[in-house]
Design a protein around this motif. Structure first.
Motif, PDB file in Angstrom:
ATOM      1  N   HIS A 177      92.113 -34.398 135.729  1.00 30.12           N
ATOM      2  CA  HIS A 177      92.654 -35.608 135.083  1.00 30.12           C
ATOM      3  C   HIS A 177      93.251 -36.608 136.074  1.00 30.12           C
ATOM      4  CE1 HIS A 177      92.040 -33.411 131.382  1.00 30.12           C
ATOM      5  NE2 HIS A 177      92.829 -32.436 131.811  1.00 30.12           N
ATOM      6  N   PRO A 178      92.512 -37.013 137.089  1.00 31.28           N
ATOM      7  CA  PRO A 178      93.083 -37.953 138.061  1.00 31.28           C
ATOM      8  C   PRO A 178      93.122 -39.387 137.533  1.00 31.28           C
ATOM      9  CG  PRO A 178      90.798 -37.541 138.590  1.00 31.28           C
ATOM     10  CD  PRO A 178      91.129 -36.627 137.432  1.00 31.28           C
ATOM     11  N   ALA A 179      94.120 -40.103 137.983  1.00 34.39           N
ATOM     12  CA  ALA A 179      94.183 -41.552 137.847  1.00 34.39           C
ATOM     13  C   ALA A 179      94.304 -42.091 139.265  1.00 34.39           C
ATOM     14  CB  ALA A 179      95.372 -41.979 136.994  1.00 34.39           C
ATOM     15  N   ILE A 190      97.493 -41.740 143.681  1.00 35.34           N
ATOM     16  CA  ILE A 190      96.744 -40.815 142.824  1.00 35.34           C
ATOM     17  C   ILE A 190      97.753 -40.077 141.962  1.00 35.34           C
ATOM     18  CG2 ILE A 190      95.131 -38.873 142.726  1.00 35.34           C
ATOM     19  CD1 ILE A 190      94.196 -39.658 145.538  1.00 35.34           C
ATOM     20  N   ALA A 191      97.515 -40.057 140.665  1.00 37.98           N
ATOM     21  CA  ALA A 191      98.450 -39.422 139.737  1.00 37.98           C
ATOM     22  C   ALA A 191      97.687 -38.683 138.657  1.00 37.98           C
ATOM     23  CB  ALA A 191      99.371 -40.473 139.128  1.00 37.98           C
ATOM     24  N   ASP A 192      98.418 -38.011 137.795  1.00 40.13           N
ATOM     25  CA  ASP A 192      97.852 -37.343 136.630  1.00 40.13           C
ATOM     26  C   ASP A 192      97.726 -38.375 135.512  1.00 40.13           C
ATOM     27  OD1 ASP A 192      97.466 -35.859 134.224  1.00 40.13           O
ATOM     28  OD2 ASP A 192      98.339 -34.091 135.164  1.00 40.13           O
ATOM     29  N   ALA A 193      96.521 -38.592 135.058  1.00 37.62           N
ATOM     30  CA  ALA A 193      96.282 -39.624 134.043  1.00 37.62           C
ATOM     31  C   ALA A 193      97.027 -39.357 132.756  1.00 37.62           C
ATOM     32  CB  ALA A 193      94.779 -39.744 133.769  1.00 37.62           C
ATOM     33  N   ARG A 194      97.434 -38.108 132.518  1.00 36.69           N
ATOM     34  CA  ARG A 194      98.138 -37.763 131.278  1.00 36.69           C
ATOM     35  C   ARG A 194      99.611 -38.133 131.346  1.00 36.69           C
ATOM     36  NH1 ARG A 194      96.318 -31.589 131.527  1.00 36.69           N
ATOM     37  NH2 ARG A 194      97.053 -32.070 133.651  1.00 36.69           N
ATOM     38  N   THR A 195     100.123 -38.397 132.540  1.00 34.03           N
ATOM     39  CA  THR A 195     101.560 -38.646 132.677  1.00 34.03           C
ATOM     40  C   THR A 195     101.885 -39.958 133.385  1.00 34.03           C
ATOM     41  OG1 THR A 195     101.632 -37.411 134.761  1.00 34.03           O
ATOM     42  CG2 THR A 195     102.037 -36.166 132.735  1.00 34.03           C
ATOM     43  N   VAL A 196     100.886 -40.784 133.570  1.00 37.45           N
ATOM     44  CA  VAL A 196     101.117 -42.051 134.248  1.00 37.45           C
ATOM     45  C   VAL A 196     100.594 -43.180 133.374  1.00 37.45           C
ATOM     46  CG1 VAL A 196      98.909 -42.214 135.483  1.00 37.45           C
ATOM     47  CG2 VAL A 196     100.979 -43.158 136.533  1.00 37.45           C
ATOM     48  N   ARG A 197     101.118 -44.365 133.542  1.00 37.23           N
ATOM     49  CA  ARG A 197     100.649 -45.505 132.745  1.00 37.23           C
ATOM     50  C   ARG A 197     100.312 -46.662 133.682  1.00 37.23           C
ATOM     51  NH1 ARG A 197     105.023 -49.060 132.121  1.00 37.23           N
ATOM     52  NH2 ARG A 197     107.017 -48.156 132.777  1.00 37.23           N
ATOM     53  N   ILE A 241      88.496 -48.299 135.069  1.00 37.80           N
ATOM     54  CA  ILE A 241      87.140 -47.740 135.138  1.00 37.80           C
ATOM     55  C   ILE A 241      87.222 -46.318 134.622  1.00 37.80           C
ATOM     56  CG2 ILE A 241      85.216 -47.116 136.632  1.00 37.80           C
ATOM     57  CD1 ILE A 241      86.076 -49.352 138.526  1.00 37.80           C
ATOM     58  N   ASP A 242      86.648 -46.090 133.472  1.00 33.69           N
ATOM     59  CA  ASP A 242      86.756 -44.799 132.790  1.00 33.69           C
ATOM     60  C   ASP A 242      85.507 -43.962 133.040  1.00 33.69           C
ATOM     61  OD1 ASP A 242      87.355 -42.678 131.185  1.00 33.69           O
ATOM     62  OD2 ASP A 242      87.272 -43.783 129.289  1.00 33.69           O
ATOM     63  N   LEU A 243      85.667 -42.876 133.800  1.00 37.38           N
ATOM     64  CA  LEU A 243      84.567 -41.944 134.079  1.00 37.38           C
ATOM     65  C   LEU A 243      84.798 -40.647 133.298  1.00 37.38           C
ATOM     66  CD1 LEU A 243      84.310 -42.512 137.940  1.00 37.38           C
ATOM     67  CD2 LEU A 243      82.900 -43.550 136.146  1.00 37.38           C
ATOM     68  N   ALA A 244      85.020 -40.799 132.002  1.00 37.62           N
ATOM     69  CA  ALA A 244      85.333 -39.656 131.153  1.00 37.62           C
ATOM     70  C   ALA A 244      84.236 -38.601 131.228  1.00 37.62           C
ATOM     71  CB  ALA A 244      85.516 -40.113 129.709  1.00 37.62           C
ATOM     72  N   VAL A 258      92.406 -49.000 138.162  1.00 35.06           N
ATOM     73  CA  VAL A 258      92.655 -47.566 138.047  1.00 35.06           C
ATOM     74  C   VAL A 258      91.353 -46.897 137.599  1.00 35.06           C
ATOM     75  CG1 VAL A 258      93.504 -47.711 135.654  1.00 35.06           C
ATOM     76  CG2 VAL A 258      94.120 -45.747 137.093  1.00 35.06           C
ATOM     77  N   ILE A 259      91.032 -45.800 138.237  1.00 38.56           N
ATOM     78  CA  ILE A 259      89.823 -45.035 137.932  1.00 38.56           C
ATOM     79  C   ILE A 259      90.242 -43.679 137.395  1.00 38.56           C
ATOM     80  CG2 ILE A 259      87.691 -44.070 138.883  1.00 38.56           C
ATOM     81  CD1 ILE A 259      88.215 -46.144 141.271  1.00 38.56           C
ATOM     82  N   THR A 260      89.740 -43.331 136.226  1.00 42.36           N
ATOM     83  CA  THR A 260      90.047 -42.025 135.654  1.00 42.36           C
ATOM     84  C   THR A 260      88.753 -41.230 135.466  1.00 42.36           C
ATOM     85  OG1 THR A 260      89.969 -42.935 133.397  1.00 42.36           O
ATOM     86  CG2 THR A 260      92.126 -42.834 134.478  1.00 42.36           C
ATOM     87  N   ALA A 261      88.889 -39.918 135.516  1.00 40.02           N
ATOM     88  CA  ALA A 261      87.739 -39.025 135.381  1.00 40.02           C
ATOM     89  C   ALA A 261      88.231 -37.676 134.896  1.00 40.02           C
ATOM     90  CB  ALA A 261      87.019 -38.882 136.725  1.00 40.02           C
ATOM     91  N   GLU A 262      87.283 -36.788 134.605  1.00 42.59           N
ATOM     92  CA  GLU A 262      87.675 -35.440 134.208  1.00 42.59           C
ATOM     93  C   GLU A 262      88.335 -34.706 135.369  1.00 42.59           C
ATOM     94  OE1 GLU A 262      85.505 -31.287 132.852  1.00 42.59           O
ATOM     95  OE2 GLU A 262      84.750 -33.190 132.054  1.00 42.59           O
ATOM     96  N   ARG A 263      87.794 -34.905 136.584  1.00 42.06           N
ATOM     97  CA  ARG A 263      88.342 -34.220 137.758  1.00 42.06           C
ATOM     98  C   ARG A 263      87.727 -34.840 139.011  1.00 42.06           C
ATOM     99  NH1 ARG A 263      85.056 -28.422 137.196  1.00 42.06           N
ATOM    100  NH2 ARG A 263      82.970 -29.327 137.191  1.00 42.06           N
ATOM    101  N   TYR A 264      88.384 -34.609 140.153  1.00 40.56           N
ATOM    102  CA  TYR A 264      87.773 -34.991 141.426  1.00 40.56           C
ATOM    103  C   TYR A 264      87.869 -33.830 142.389  1.00 40.56           C
ATOM    104  CZ  TYR A 264      92.173 -35.844 144.070  1.00 40.56           C
ATOM    105  OH  TYR A 264      93.374 -35.712 144.724  1.00 40.56           O
TER     106      TYR A 264
END
Length: 428
Positions: free
Chosen positions: A40-42, A54-61, A69-72, A23-29
């Motif tokens: 907040h994509p996951a 593709i989901a919202d990283a704030r509401t998915v686990r 892979i965290d691209l904060a 899973v890849i997360t970032a501020e936005r894509y």
């Protein structure tokens, strides 16, 4: 406060878990189709390197076994696509200096040149002509895991006429082998054979030289070198085999002949006239212009030092501004455009600098980005694989520190690259 924390914990526990090895997360894509950012994509990736969800990283686990892979703090774009590169051509070796090296030297340089393009955010590269099928060899080495590099779509040897831009010009007859160079043909049947021969040895696209060139000997850019009938034979043969065709064409007559013959992409298009622009904008079967409008900054500054001959630098100066002005005209007229740098004429790692030049000559930042993503994928016939962040496509991503829609120069300094869901550590 305790109640809020408890509620948040319950929501997280109830959130859906999407399938994926990574899973890849970032501020936005950037959704390149809409031109809008998704916050907040996951991005979930399967074993085959393709996006599964593709989901919202704030509401998915996701599970503890999932690689994260965290691209904060990063803005993420689809992996970029360069439609015109020469991976086995070091930019700092020009003119007769190439004769100082053995033949296999240039294949060796393709490895580091490809890596430089990958590190610059270009996860897919169309290589339009190389010696000794060097691009096919690199493609195979990348796919087999022997070297790290972009997805290579190779042409093998470029096709052209005897004495033309894609022939070896400048050497005396005593140094010729007594038979035609690979790719050279002088009748429709000979050129059809060359299409089949390049495909036989792994070409995924066919490159043809319809006109003279800037960096060849004894040719002028505006000079047509293949007839419309010869170009049509190449296009028909390639299309029968399911291959696209790219035509090197600086001159107005050669451009129009290539468009009428059914060629898929016109490379350089420097001296295109109004009729050629209209033909490209209105042809029923899509045709794309790939115009390398940055590299003259490099060649004029560094070419002499690199050994480029004055005659070649003269031709480069003569077409440079005309090509840039015609880029503006073609874009304004609605011609479909893709990103093509002619890397090899310029250093492979500097190709991101072309985005700013494209914006300077009429594109919005989003249009320039689309030229290297959605447009390029469509011109390649690879819309199911690359060019967007979407389910089913490869998880090829580029991370930036800032906002490329407000400052396109952000694309000159990529802060992270992911190919097929795997993070690429920058080459040292």
């Amino acid at each position: 406060m305790r109640l809020l924390l408890a509620a948040a914990s319950l929501l997280a526990a109830a959130a859906p878990a999407l399938a994926g090895n990574t899973v890849i997360t970032a501020e936005r894509y950037l959704d390149v189709a809409t031109g809008k950012y998704v916050e907040h994509p996951a991005i979930f990736v399967g074993e085959d390197g393709r996006i599964t969800g593709i989901a919202d990283a704030r509401t998915v686990r996701w599970t503890a076994e999932t690689t994260h892979i965290d691209l904060a703090g990063k803005t993420v774009l689809p992996g970029l696509i360069d439609m015109h590169a020469h991976l086995d051509g070091p930019a700092d070796i020009g003119g007769w200096r190439g004769l100082e090296f053995t033949d296999s030297f240039f294949a060796m340089t393709a490895v580091s040149n490809g890596r430089a393009m990958l590190d610059a955010g270009f996860t897919t590269v169309r290589n339009v002509g190389s010696a000794n099928w060097n691009d096919i060899g690199l493609q195979q080495a990348v796919e087999a895991g022997y070297v790290t590099g972009p997805r290579v779509i190779g042409a093998g040897h470029a096709l052209g006429a005897t004495g033309g831009h894609c022939d070896s010009t400048g050497l005396p007859p005593s140094m010729e082998s007594g038979h035609k160079e690979e790719g050279v043909g002088d009748t429709p049947d000979e050129l059809r054979y060359q299409v089949r021969r390049q495909r036989k040895y792994g070409a995924q696209v066919i490159k043809v030289c319809a006109t003279g060139g800037v960096f060849s000997h004894n040719t002028e850019p505006g000079q047509q070198q293949l007839t419309e009938g010869e170009l049509r034979a190449i296009a028909d043969e390639a299309h029968m085999w399911g291959l696209k065709v790219a035509a090197h064409a600086h001159g107005a007559a050669g451009i129009k002949a290539a468009i009428k013959a059914g060629i898929d992409t016109i490379e350089h298009a420097s001296l295109v006239d109004d009729e050629g622009i209209k033909l490209a904008a209105t042809r029923k079967q899509p045709v794309w212009f790939s115009m390398d409008i940055y590299n003259t900054d490099y060649t004029q500054a560094e070419g002499k030092k690199n050994g480029v001959l004055e005659d070649n630098l003269r031709k480069d100066r003569e077409v440079a501004q005309i090509q840039r002005d015609n880029f503006r005209k073609a874009h304004k007229a609605g011609v479909r455009m893709v990103f093509g740098s002619d890397a090899g004429v310029m250093p492979h790692g500097q190709i991101g600098r072309q985005f700013a030049t494209m914006v300077q000559y009429g594109m919005t930042p989003l249009e320039a980005i689309r030229a290297a993503t959605t447009n390029a994928a469509q011109a390649l016939g690879r819309e199911g694989d690359v060019g967007a962040i979407a389910v089913g496509r490869y998880a090829d991503l580029v991370a930036l520190d800032g906002d490329p829609l407000s400052d396109v120069r952000q694309l000159e300094h990529v802060s992270g690259v992911i190919k097929g869901g795997k993070r690429i550590e920058p080459a040292r």
